[in-house]
Design a protein around this motif. Sequence first.
Motif, PDB file in Angstrom:
ATOM      1  N   LYS A   1       1.405  73.069  31.656  1.00  0.00           N
ATOM      2  CA  LYS A   1       1.320  74.319  30.705  1.00  0.00           C
ATOM      3  C   LYS A   1       0.118  74.105  29.833  1.00  0.00           C
ATOM      4  O   LYS A   1      -1.213  74.036  30.166  1.00  0.00           O
ATOM      5  CB  LYS A   1       2.448  74.494  29.706  1.00  0.00           C
ATOM      6  CG  LYS A   1       3.618  74.813  30.732  1.00  0.00           C
ATOM      7  CD  LYS A   1       4.930  75.248  29.738  1.00  0.00           C
ATOM      8  CE  LYS A   1       5.973  75.742  30.551  1.00  0.00           C
ATOM      9  NZ  LYS A   1       7.276  75.781  29.972  1.00  0.00           N
ATOM     10  N   LYS A   2      -0.091  74.050  28.517  1.00  0.00           N
ATOM     11  CA  LYS A   2      -1.138  74.067  27.665  1.00  0.00           C
ATOM     12  C   LYS A   2      -1.398  72.544  27.173  1.00  0.00           C
ATOM     13  O   LYS A   2      -2.299  72.185  26.512  1.00  0.00           O
ATOM     14  CB  LYS A   2      -1.094  74.912  26.470  1.00  0.00           C
ATOM     15  CG  LYS A   2      -0.933  76.184  26.866  1.00  0.00           C
ATOM     16  CD  LYS A   2      -0.983  76.990  25.413  1.00  0.00           C
ATOM     17  CE  LYS A   2      -1.075  78.525  25.761  1.00  0.00           C
ATOM     18  NZ  LYS A   2      -0.863  79.319  24.491  1.00  0.00           N
ATOM     19  N   GLU A   3      -0.377  71.623  27.789  1.00  0.00           N
ATOM     20  CA  GLU A   3      -0.479  70.336  27.436  1.00  0.00           C
ATOM     21  C   GLU A   3      -1.145  69.340  28.334  1.00  0.00           C
ATOM     22  O   GLU A   3      -0.983  69.271  29.588  1.00  0.00           O
ATOM     23  CB  GLU A   3       1.022  69.872  27.079  1.00  0.00           C
ATOM     24  CG  GLU A   3       0.910  68.271  26.672  1.00  0.00           C
ATOM     25  CD  GLU A   3       2.336  67.613  26.682  1.00  0.00           C
ATOM     26  OE1 GLU A   3       2.438  66.671  26.038  1.00  0.00           O
ATOM     27  OE2 GLU A   3       3.429  68.574  27.032  1.00  0.00           O
ATOM     28  N   THR A   4      -2.169  68.456  27.995  1.00  0.00           N
ATOM     29  CA  THR A   4      -2.728  67.419  28.910  1.00  0.00           C
ATOM     30  C   THR A   4      -1.745  66.042  28.863  1.00  0.00           C
ATOM     31  O   THR A   4      -1.721  65.457  27.943  1.00  0.00           O
ATOM     32  CB  THR A   4      -4.212  67.376  28.659  1.00  0.00           C
ATOM     33  OG1 THR A   4      -4.921  68.506  28.682  1.00  0.00           O
ATOM     34  CG2 THR A   4      -4.692  66.174  29.870  1.00  0.00           C
ATOM     35  N   VAL A   5      -1.332  65.726  29.969  1.00  0.00           N
ATOM     36  CA  VAL A   5      -0.427  64.415  30.084  1.00  0.00           C
ATOM     37  C   VAL A   5      -1.556  63.455  30.899  1.00  0.00           C
ATOM     38  O   VAL A   5      -1.686  63.618  31.865  1.00  0.00           O
ATOM     39  CB  VAL A   5       0.737  64.586  30.746  1.00  0.00           C
ATOM     40  CG1 VAL A   5       1.384  63.189  31.119  1.00  0.00           C
ATOM     41  CG2 VAL A   5       1.803  65.829  30.201  1.00  0.00           C
ATOM     42  N   GLU A   6      -1.606  62.318  30.042  1.00  0.00           N
ATOM     43  CA  GLU A   6      -2.270  61.307  30.610  1.00  0.00           C
ATOM     44  C   GLU A   6      -1.370  60.106  31.093  1.00  0.00           C
ATOM     45  O   GLU A   6      -0.846  59.345  30.437  1.00  0.00           O
ATOM     46  CB  GLU A   6      -3.204  60.591  29.756  1.00  0.00           C
ATOM     47  CG  GLU A   6      -4.727  59.696  30.276  1.00  0.00           C
ATOM     48  CD  GLU A   6      -5.458  59.463  29.075  1.00  0.00           C
ATOM     49  OE1 GLU A   6      -6.542  58.965  29.254  1.00  0.00           O
ATOM     50  OE2 GLU A   6      -5.347  59.618  27.881  1.00  0.00           O
ATOM     51  N   ALA A   7      -1.178  60.237  32.311  1.00  0.00           N
ATOM     52  CA  ALA A   7      -0.200  59.445  33.034  1.00  0.00           C
ATOM     53  C   ALA A   7      -0.871  57.989  33.156  1.00  0.00           C
ATOM     54  O   ALA A   7      -0.003  57.265  33.349  1.00  0.00           O
ATOM     55  CB  ALA A   7      -0.052  59.894  34.549  1.00  0.00           C
TER      56      ALA A   7
END
Length: 321
Positions: A14-20
Amino acid sequence: MIRARGLTKTFQRKKETVEAVKSIDVDVHEGELVAFLGPNGAGKSTTLRMLTSLLEPSSGTAEVAGWDVTADPAQVRARIGYIGQGNGGGYSYRVLDEVHNQGRFYGLPAEEYRRRTSDLLEALELTGLEKRTVQSLSGGQRRRLDVAMGLMNHPPLLFLDEPTTGLDPHSRANLWEHIGAMRQRYGMTIVLTTHYLDEADTMAERVVVIDHGTIIADAPPSVLKREYADDVITLTLASGGRAEEITALLAGAGGEVRTEPGPGAALVAVITTAHGSDRLPAAIEALRLAGHTVTSADLRRASLDDVFLNLTGRSLREEAA
């Protein structure tokens, strides 16, 4: 065999950036067996998918088997084997057809892939199951079939993503016996992810501990346990000893010492030390010379779970469960 620098993968939710995976640097040398250890969501499988060219990095570089995973993914795939978390064989297909098809995918001549299929099925104790469908095999047999498919191209580098998850202890041990034999036979480098601490401890020459997408430790298991965890000695003393006296007596040889009430009038001394096998007989002898009787003694060796607990503040066993 593997050289990664600044390897990063981000996902958009969605609007969140997840740094895996966060700017990982890692090297794997030819012939090594390296285990990536960490809880679900730590970034282990994402890292493997980038190194196998199945997932394009958001940033950073990685060379695998001499080729860049972004610029030359086909060259990388031709030189590696990859066994993912799920079973690779189609449930309604026959064992023989699945292994033959794997040979065709690599462009091997029919004579060659038939010969390799025969060798692999025999080595992995799958002979006699050629006409069985994949869905009719046991869990251990399916994973051995996955190994056979992953080795069809005789890869110098094999990736194993949680290869024994879901298997019973006997099947796990059996699969590792086969993987070890295949490694010796083909001289492979192996990179694996696992939740099983005993696998990482006994099978891997190096353990890479990853948490929240970052490598937080990278060393042989023995080094990790020596640097990040301690052995624990528990001594039960017969009645007659004062806590202050026992603490002072044992603390003189190093390590952290605490005492607590034991059963009845007994006293329990707990020693935390990096060298449990040396401290245990020395502690018993010191107590004997001071006139104290040790009625029981226990030594618990430092484990990789202790390492993870001390590095992250939580237990890997609990996370895996």
